[in-house]
Design an enzyme around this catalytic site. Structure first.
Site, PDB file in Angstrom:
ATOM      1  CB  SER A 109       0.686   5.627   4.354  1.00  0.00           C
ATOM      2  OG  SER A 109      -0.266   4.710   4.865  1.00  0.00           O
ATOM      3  CE  LYS A 141       4.130   4.823   1.668  1.00  0.00           C
ATOM      4  NZ  LYS A 141       4.141   5.628   0.439  1.00  0.00           N
ATOM      5  CG  ASP A 148      13.757   1.896 -10.151  1.00  0.00           C
ATOM      6  OD1 ASP A 148      13.190   2.289  -9.108  1.00  0.00           O
ATOM      7  OD2 ASP A 148      14.551   0.938 -10.173  1.00  0.00           O
ATOM      8  CE1 TYR A 171       3.388   1.412   1.970  1.00  0.00           C
ATOM      9  CE2 TYR A 171       2.026   1.536   3.948  1.00  0.00           C
ATOM     10  CZ  TYR A 171       2.249   1.875   2.627  1.00  0.00           C
ATOM     11  OH  TYR A 171       1.358   2.682   1.962  1.00  0.00           O
TER      12      TYR A 171
HETATM   13  N1  LIG Z   1      -3.932   2.333  -1.654  1.00  0.00           N
HETATM   14  C1  LIG Z   1      -3.845   2.646  -0.374  1.00  0.00           C
HETATM   15  O1  LIG Z   1      -4.645   2.193   0.470  1.00  0.00           O
HETATM   16  C2  LIG Z   1      -2.773   3.586   0.105  1.00  0.00           C
HETATM   17  C3  LIG Z   1      -2.896   4.126   1.397  1.00  0.00           C
HETATM   18  C4  LIG Z   1      -1.891   4.984   1.851  1.00  0.00           C
HETATM   19  C5  LIG Z   1      -0.825   5.304   1.045  1.00  0.00           C
HETATM   20  N2  LIG Z   1      -0.740   4.764  -0.214  1.00  0.00           N
HETATM   21  C6  LIG Z   1       0.417   5.107  -1.012  1.00  0.00           C
HETATM   22  O2  LIG Z   1       0.004   5.672  -2.241  1.00  0.00           O
HETATM   23  C7  LIG Z   1       0.954   5.379  -3.261  1.00  0.00           C
HETATM   24  C8  LIG Z   1       0.249   4.720  -4.437  1.00  0.00           C
HETATM   25  O3  LIG Z   1      -0.393   3.569  -3.982  1.00  0.00           O
HETATM   26  P1  LIG Z   1      -1.423   2.709  -4.860  1.00  0.00           P
HETATM   27  O4  LIG Z   1      -2.376   2.150  -3.908  1.00  0.00           O
HETATM   28  O5  LIG Z   1      -1.886   3.491  -6.034  1.00  0.00           O
HETATM   29  O6  LIG Z   1      -0.424   1.541  -5.315  1.00  0.00           O
HETATM   30  P2  LIG Z   1      -0.368   0.629  -6.632  1.00  0.00           P
HETATM   31  O7  LIG Z   1       0.394  -0.567  -6.263  1.00  0.00           O
HETATM   32  O8  LIG Z   1      -1.723   0.462  -7.213  1.00  0.00           O
HETATM   33  O9  LIG Z   1       0.481   1.536  -7.639  1.00  0.00           O
HETATM   34  C9  LIG Z   1       1.823   1.811  -7.365  1.00  0.00           C
HETATM   35  C10 LIG Z   1       2.533   2.132  -8.663  1.00  0.00           C
HETATM   36  O10 LIG Z   1       3.902   2.390  -8.330  1.00  0.00           O
HETATM   37  C11 LIG Z   1       4.722   1.746  -9.280  1.00  0.00           C
HETATM   38  N3  LIG Z   1       6.056   1.484  -8.721  1.00  0.00           N
HETATM   39  C12 LIG Z   1       6.412   0.513  -7.845  1.00  0.00           C
HETATM   40  N4  LIG Z   1       7.734   0.575  -7.609  1.00  0.00           N
HETATM   41  C13 LIG Z   1       8.218   1.605  -8.346  1.00  0.00           C
HETATM   42  C14 LIG Z   1       9.500   2.171  -8.542  1.00  0.00           C
HETATM   43  N5  LIG Z   1      10.601   1.647  -7.950  1.00  0.00           N
HETATM   44  N6  LIG Z   1       9.630   3.243  -9.355  1.00  0.00           N
HETATM   45  C15 LIG Z   1       8.542   3.750  -9.979  1.00  0.00           C
HETATM   46  N7  LIG Z   1       7.309   3.247  -9.862  1.00  0.00           N
HETATM   47  C16 LIG Z   1       7.145   2.195  -9.052  1.00  0.00           C
HETATM   48  C17 LIG Z   1       3.975   0.466  -9.644  1.00  0.00           C
HETATM   49  O11 LIG Z   1       4.410  -0.062 -10.890  1.00  0.00           O
HETATM   50  C18 LIG Z   1       2.535   0.959  -9.669  1.00  0.00           C
HETATM   51  O12 LIG Z   1       2.149   1.419 -10.950  1.00  0.00           O
HETATM   52  C19 LIG Z   1       2.003   4.479  -2.598  1.00  0.00           C
HETATM   53  O13 LIG Z   1       3.089   5.260  -2.181  1.00  0.00           O
HETATM   54  C20 LIG Z   1       1.275   3.916  -1.396  1.00  0.00           C
HETATM   55  O14 LIG Z   1       2.136   3.550  -0.361  1.00  0.00           O
HETATM   56  C21 LIG Z   1      -1.689   3.912  -0.689  1.00  0.00           C
END
Ligand SMILES: NC(=O)c1ccc[n+]([C@@H]2O[C@H](COP(=O)([O-])OP(=O)(O)OC[C@H]3O[C@@H](n4cnc5c(N)ncnc54)[C@H](O)[C@@H]3O)[C@@H](O)[C@H]2O)c1
Length: 259
Positions: free
Chosen positions: A139, A156, A58, A152
């Site tokens: 992001s 970021k 975590d 959020y």
């Molecule tokens: N998908 C998008 O459009 C997007 C765009 C910009 C930035 N991001 C960033 O990319 C990263 C990954 O995003 P994603 O889209 O793959 O998200 P997702 O929700 O598909 O995956 C996130 C993962 O993080 C894990 N997680 C959540 N809280 C946690 C914690 N406290 N400790 C450890 N693990 C934890 C979840 O269990 C999950 O497996 C994030 O930081 C997100 O903000 C995503």
């Protein structure tokens, strides 16, 4: 030689989405990958599928980071990828007027505190060898305001700025430990599920999400993973404190043109 041969790479939030794709890309480039996540069941499943090591972490827990670096003291690359939007349990007000302090803290505990702790533990783990790469998943929301997801966006933005402090601090110490941030716009992963909905509105919601994107599509997890592979590898040895956008041109200009 593959790009990441002999490197021990830790990825947070690796059970699915971008994190899982980063793990797969790193493995394909010869890295020894430790896939970590708060979700034990999904994390174990993903690690078995990718044939890499698994460690429950975590990112908001100091005790968990302590245990991680005890188990893997010689980390070469850390991807601080885990993040939440705050909408995981359904819609809740996240605008600056109506967001609760509790919700604000909940998002920052994972995104901001998680990144801070990850950087701190990575610096301590990497400093003996004096080199390494820390990749922070920010992001495009860290570069502009997002009125409906203020916590959020602020978290970021904090990640973007902390990346630069970490990069400068490491350089001041004479370490070749680099720290860079990645700024994707919409990438289709499970993070969007609570916001897309089911049924007829789903297609419309998806189209609306990329309507202002010049390239008119979502980014892919593989595209984000390719950028992380570059930042993890010695190819990017001169890059630190940088912010790399991956957004289909979204931040290149404005849809509001004169005339
Ligand atoms: N998908 C998008 O459009 C997007 C765009 C910009 C930035 N991001 C960033 O990319 C990263 C990954 O995003 P994603 O889209 O793959 O998200 P997702 O929700 O598909 O995956 C996130 C993962 O993080 C894990 N997680 C959540 N809280 C946690 C914690 N406290 N400790 C450890 N693990 C934890 C979840 O269990 C999950 O497996 C994030 O930081 C997100 O903000 C995503």
């Amino acid at each position: 030689m593959a790009k990441l041969d002999n490197l021990l790479c830790v990825v947070t939030g690796g059970a699915r989405g971008i994190g899982k794709a980063v793990c797969a890309a790193f493995i394909a480039e010869g890295a020894r990958v430790v896939l970590t996540d708060i979700d034990e069941a999904e994390g174990r499943k993903a690690a078995a599928e990718l044939d890499c090591e698994w460690h429950r972490l975590d990112v908001a827990s100091e005790a968990d980071w302590d245990a991680l670096v005890q188990a893997f003291p010689a980390i070469d690359v850390l991807v601080n990828n885990a993040g939440i939007t705050g909408f995981e349990d359904g819609p809740a007000p996240h605008d600056p007027e109506n967001a609760s302090l509790e919700e604000w803290h909940r998002v920052h505990a994972v995104n901001t505190d998680g990144c801070f702790l990850g950087c701190r533990y990575a610096l301590r783990a990497m400093k003996e060898r004096g080199e390494g790469s820390i990749i922070n998943m920010s992001s495009r929301s860290g570069l502009v305001g997002i009125p409906g997801a203020a916590a959020y966006a602020a978290s970021k933005a904090a990640i973007r700025n902390h990346t630069k402090s970490v990069a400068l601090y490491a350089a001041q110490q004479g370490w070749r430990i680099r720290c860079n941030s990645v700024h994707p716009a919409a990438v289709l992963t499970p993070i969007w599920e609570p916001m897309l909905g089911e049924g007829p509105e789903r297609e419309a919601n998806m189209a609306a999400l990329v309507a202002d994107t010049p390239l008119k599509r979502f980014g892919t997890v593989e595209e984000v993973a390719a950028l992380c592979t570059y930042l993890a590898s010695p190819e990017s040895a001169y890059m630190t404190g940088s912010e790399l956008t991956l957004d289909g041109g979204l931040l290149a200009g404005s849809a509001a043109s004169p005339g």
